[in-house]
Scaffold this active site. Structure first.
Site, PDB file in Angstrom:
ATOM      1  N   TYR A 155      84.974  13.079  75.651  1.00 50.25           N
ATOM      2  CA  TYR A 155      86.324  12.137  75.420  1.00 50.25           C
ATOM      3  C   TYR A 155      87.511  13.065  75.874  1.00 50.25           C
ATOM      4  O   TYR A 155      87.486  14.223  76.128  1.00 50.25           O
ATOM      5  CB  TYR A 155      86.615  11.951  73.998  1.00 50.25           C
ATOM      6  CG  TYR A 155      86.813  12.775  72.839  1.00 50.25           C
ATOM      7  CD1 TYR A 155      87.825  13.740  72.685  1.00 50.25           C
ATOM      8  CD2 TYR A 155      85.449  13.001  72.113  1.00 50.25           C
ATOM      9  CE1 TYR A 155      87.838  14.551  71.483  1.00 50.25           C
ATOM     10  CE2 TYR A 155      85.452  14.283  70.953  1.00 50.25           C
ATOM     11  CZ  TYR A 155      86.654  14.786  70.929  1.00 50.25           C
ATOM     12  OH  TYR A 155      86.692  15.686  69.702  1.00 50.25           O
ATOM     13  N   CYS A 156      88.612  12.316  76.171  1.00 47.70           N
ATOM     14  CA  CYS A 156      89.780  13.013  76.892  1.00 47.70           C
ATOM     15  C   CYS A 156      89.484  13.728  77.994  1.00 47.70           C
ATOM     16  O   CYS A 156      89.849  14.758  78.181  1.00 47.70           O
ATOM     17  CB  CYS A 156      90.524  13.708  75.825  1.00 47.70           C
ATOM     18  SG  CYS A 156      92.255  14.295  76.640  1.00 47.70           S
ATOM     19  N   PRO A 157      88.762  13.202  79.083  1.00 43.93           N
ATOM     20  CA  PRO A 157      88.146  13.898  80.327  1.00 43.93           C
ATOM     21  C   PRO A 157      89.245  14.382  81.141  1.00 43.93           C
ATOM     22  O   PRO A 157      90.328  13.681  81.311  1.00 43.93           O
ATOM     23  CB  PRO A 157      87.187  12.916  80.841  1.00 43.93           C
ATOM     24  CG  PRO A 157      87.761  11.582  80.358  1.00 43.93           C
ATOM     25  CD  PRO A 157      88.479  11.726  79.279  1.00 43.93           C
ATOM     26  N   LYS A 168      81.707  20.466  75.824  1.00 44.62           N
ATOM     27  CA  LYS A 168      83.284  20.666  75.914  1.00 44.62           C
ATOM     28  C   LYS A 168      83.680  20.796  74.612  1.00 44.62           C
ATOM     29  O   LYS A 168      83.458  20.369  73.593  1.00 44.62           O
ATOM     30  CB  LYS A 168      83.812  19.263  76.331  1.00 44.62           C
ATOM     31  CG  LYS A 168      85.342  19.305  76.271  1.00 44.62           C
ATOM     32  CD  LYS A 168      85.970  17.858  76.769  1.00 44.62           C
ATOM     33  CE  LYS A 168      87.379  17.999  76.680  1.00 44.62           C
ATOM     34  NZ  LYS A 168      88.096  16.837  77.549  1.00 44.62           N
TER      35      LYS A 168
END
Length: 310
Positions: A155-157, A168
């Site tokens: 998420y939030c790449p 991550k």
């Protein structure tokens, strides 16, 4: 590996971390409006741009979900917001880049508030390197390699995802003003990265629905139905998978108090680059915003980045 045009010199990156004032708010853990931290960043950045000192702002929030601007424009974002708030999450749309991020006391948020260089504005990607350098220095003694580059399914790449062994643990975004800028990072220290990623996946399953009745149904259904529902939507949003993300506690341990250990490591890196003369000068130029100014800025952010009714 970052493209060559994204890179800046090691000397320039290192120099940007010198003479930073520390603002540690990690013990201010009341369930206040999560916009408080972003409003404070915004006001401090204005002061930095007007000749104030560079600042490293560290903070936490007990239970919040911060959306990116694109997330707030998804067809059923309002229904997803209501779903989050029904579970006790404070919600907000941030004024920097990036996408949805869940926050709790195991997530450390870091803001580097820095003046733009007198020689002219650099390519904005280069500013991310400053945060990467800070976090790598903080974790240097662990002996683990911190990789940079987008992690598929996280998420939030972004190009400046930080990972260890392919998982991550940190995302970085940026907010730029006329004469200064903010580089913001969320660092997952404790807890289950898999659980957090699944939660963000569930958020997008609801928010991406074109049909509000389907979104409402998903808020009450199990996650087993979500993959099919998500495939129906042609809206662009991060395709989050639960195996993409991990906390530093899961990845490298960090002892009995991972959050405390990481906070102290960040502060150590900053303090090692402070000088007495530099801190006297920085302190003399520091002008903290009043509570009234922060509240007013929170209102501005709330209005400017509101989720529209579908």
């Amino acid at each position: 590996m970052m493209p060559a045009e994204y890179l800046t010199s090691a000397e320039d990156v290192e120099a940007s971390l010198h003479e930073l004032l520390l603002l540690d708010r990690t013990q201010e853990i009341s369930a206040q409006d999560v916009r408080y931290a972003f409003a404070l960043d915004e006001l401090l950045c204005k002061e930095t741009g007007a000749g104030g000192p560079a600042i490293c702002h560290i903070w936490r929030h007990p239970r919040a979900f911060v959306m990116g601007l694109r997330d707030s424009r998804l067809p059923s974002a309002k229904q997803a917001k209501d779903w989050l708030e029904a579970q006790g999450y404070a919600t907000a749309v941030r004024n920097s880049g990036g996408a949805a991020v869940p926050l709790d006391l195991g997530v450390i948020n870091i803001s580097l508030i820095l003046p733009k260089p007198a020689k002219g504005d650099l390519h904005f990607h280069q500013d991310f390197e400053r945060m990467v350098h800070l976090i790598r220095l903080a974790l240097q003694e662990t002996g683990y390699k911190v990789a940079t580059g987008e992690v598929e399914g996280a998420y939030c790449p972004g190009d400046f995802d930080l990972s260890i062994n392919g998982k991550k643990f940190c995302g970085i975004a940026q907010r730029r003003q006329s004469h200064a800028y903010i580089v913001q990072a969320f660092v997952i220290i404790e807890g289950s990265g898999q659980t957090s990623a699944q939660f963000v996946h569930d958020f997008y399953a609801i928010a991406s629905q074109q049909d509000s009745s389907k979104a409402a149904a998903l808020t009450a259904s199990s996650s087993e139905a979500e993959p099919e529902a998500m495939q129906e939507s042609r809206i662009s949003y991060p395709q989050v998978t639960s195996d993409s993300t991990a906390s530093l506690q899961e990845l490298i341990g960090l002892g009995e108090s991972p959050v405390g250990t990481f906070i102290e490591a960040i502060k150590r890196v900053v303090r090692e680059r402070q000088t007495e003369a530099g801190m006297i000068s920085a302190s003399a130029r520091l002008k903290l915003p009043t509570n009234e100014e922060i509240v007013n800025m929170m209102g501005t952010l709330r209005t400017r980045y509101a989720i529209e009714e579908s």
